[in-house]
Design an enzyme around this catalytic site. Structure first.
Site: not given
Length: 463
Positions: A38, A41, A50, A182, A204, A271, A314, A438
């Site tokens: 895995g 990620c 997530k 940031g 930042e 980063g 990913a 819609h």
């Protein structure tokens, strides 16, 4: 041991490459030092973050419902249960990958690896012993991924200073949290901790959040985070950190009124760097640049994913992995996407694909843009999420869509249509003439195309 193909790394790029290669008939081996497939990620990145962001979104929704006359008691956070649920998601997915590897007869070896030459790996077992310490191969796909970047001045030997890996472990809900950086990782984790009850501050160095995104996409997110976070310091940086009793004392430089402040924890999110060091690549024909990215492949070694260059995503790695496997199996294949989508899973989400307006302006490229504000969307009004917008970037000569940007609830799920349109060379007419259901947020993609053509029903455009 011998194998036709060895894939070094078991992340999204690595296992996608290995599974594709096995499906195409190649004898395939994955070498990875993690106990489960895995990669970052699944184990310490996309998936656990997530899962936690889902919780944060649900907590936000309960507050939002107060505008509709529905209120709830203050939530009680059971961190043990939250961690267990997150781990269950990881275990389910990683277990599924193990089964898929077994069904495809992909051999998985847990070991640290280093090249002895362009066709030999030296293996150092991490878990179960391996029959031999050498693995010879005809071809190798290098998929070693990336790691959180480190700043020596901000590295303290204390658990109170975390990187993204540590933050995802949810050691506690700190009273106050400073997020250094940031970018998307810092903002996503800041969103999680703020929802759980921490007072979050972001610092930042540049003059805006999410430096890689168009400013009109970032503005709605910035307005939301200014309410959710304790403070956002732009054009500022951390000069020093020091542990003082039960807190981290932080000294700031730049546009910050109070130069010295204390925080319960600090998340350093500045980063990621490619994992190319310590692999013995100097014993092969592979060449890396000053940042550590592979820039020249070896005849026997192909690089994919984060170690092969930006963007470090990913889905980009997985696509590259499949292409690499097809090439090694003798199939005609190339990696030449017109659009690689990027998504920031904050609330609201920010997503973009293809050419951005900022990139085009900086390059002096002629473009036209069309924006549909979500305030004119019936669905956005119905769910109280009118802060969003959908934007197309259009080539004025061909009238083809070459880029798209979306900010708003569910932007990451909407950007897929834009990717298909850009890859297929669709024109704005194609988007406008495609009937969208819609009321949905997806119809804002068609509506933005109608804005370009001057035919939008819900946006008045003077002649």
């Amino acid at each position: 041991m011998d194998t036709q193909l060895v894939v070094l790394g078991g992340g999204p790029g690595g296992y996608a490459a290995a599974f594709m290669a096995a499906d195409l008939g190649l004898e395939t081996t994955i070498v990875d030092q993690e106990p489960r497939l895995g990669g970052v990620c699944l184990l310490r990145g996309c998936i656990p973050s997530k899962a936690l962001l889902h919780v944060a979104k649900a907590l936000h929704e309960t507050k939002h419902l107060a505008d509709w006359g529905v209120t709830f008691a203050a939530p009680r956070i059971d961190l043990d249960a939250l961690r267990a649920r997150k781990e269950k998601v990881i275990a389910t997915l990683s277990g599924g990958l193990a089964q898929l590897a077994k069904k495809r007869k992909v051999r998985v070896i847990r070991a640290r690896a280093a090249f002895e030459d362009s066709q030999t790996l030296r293996l150092e077992p991490v878990g179960d012993p391996v029959p031999d310490t050498r693995l010879r191969f005809a071809h190798c796909i290098l998929a070693t991924g990336s790691s959180p970047a480190k700043i020596p001045a901000l590295s303290l030997p204390t658990p109170r200073v975390m990187n993204s890996d540590g933050a995802l472990e949810l050691p506690d809900v700190p009273e106050s949290l400073l997020v250094v950086g940031g970018g998307y990782i810092g903002l996503e984790m800041g969103t999680v901790y703020a929802a759980l009850g921490s007072r979050v501050t972001v610092v930042e160095m540049l003059d805006g959040l999410l430096p890689g995104a168009d400013r009109d996409l970032v503005k709605p997110l910035s307005r939301r985070l200014e309410k959710d976070f304790e403070a956002i310091y732009l054009s500022a940086k951390v000069a020093s950190l020091a542990e003082k009793h039960d807190a981290i004392e932080v000294t700031f430089e730049g546009d910050v009124d109070k130069k010295t402040q204390r925080f319960s924890r600090v998340l350093v999110s500045v980063g990621r760097r490619p994992n190319s060091a310590g692999l013995g690549l100097e014993k092969t024909k592979v060449e890396v640049d000053a940042k550590g990215f592979v820039v020249v492949d070896d005849p026997h070694i192909l690089a994919i994913g984060d170690v092969a260059g930006e963007p470090m995503l990913a889905h980009k790695a997985a696509h590259e992995g499949k292409v690499a496997a097809e090439v090694l199996a003798g199939h005609p294949a190339t990696f030449a996407p017109r659009a690689i989508p990027a998504v920031v899973f904050t609330d609201p989400e920010v997503a973009w694909a293809g050419v951005t307006e900022t990139e085009a302006r900086q390059a002096g490229r002629a473009i036209e843009t069309a924006v549909f504000p979500w305030g004119a969307s019936g669905r956005a009004q119905a769910v109280g999420r009118t802060e969003g917008l959908t934007k197309w970037v259009v080539d004025p000569t061909t009238r083809r869509v070459i880029g798209c940007g979306i900010v708003g609830a569910g932007a990451g799920d909407l950007i897929g249509e834009a990717v298909v349109a850009i890859e297929m060379g669709a024109s704005v007419e194609d988007l406008a003439l495609s009937i969208h259901p819609h009321p949905t947020l997806g119809e804002t993609l068609g509506a933005a195309a109608e804005v370009f053509l001057g035919t939008a029903t819900d946006v008045y455009r003077p002649r």
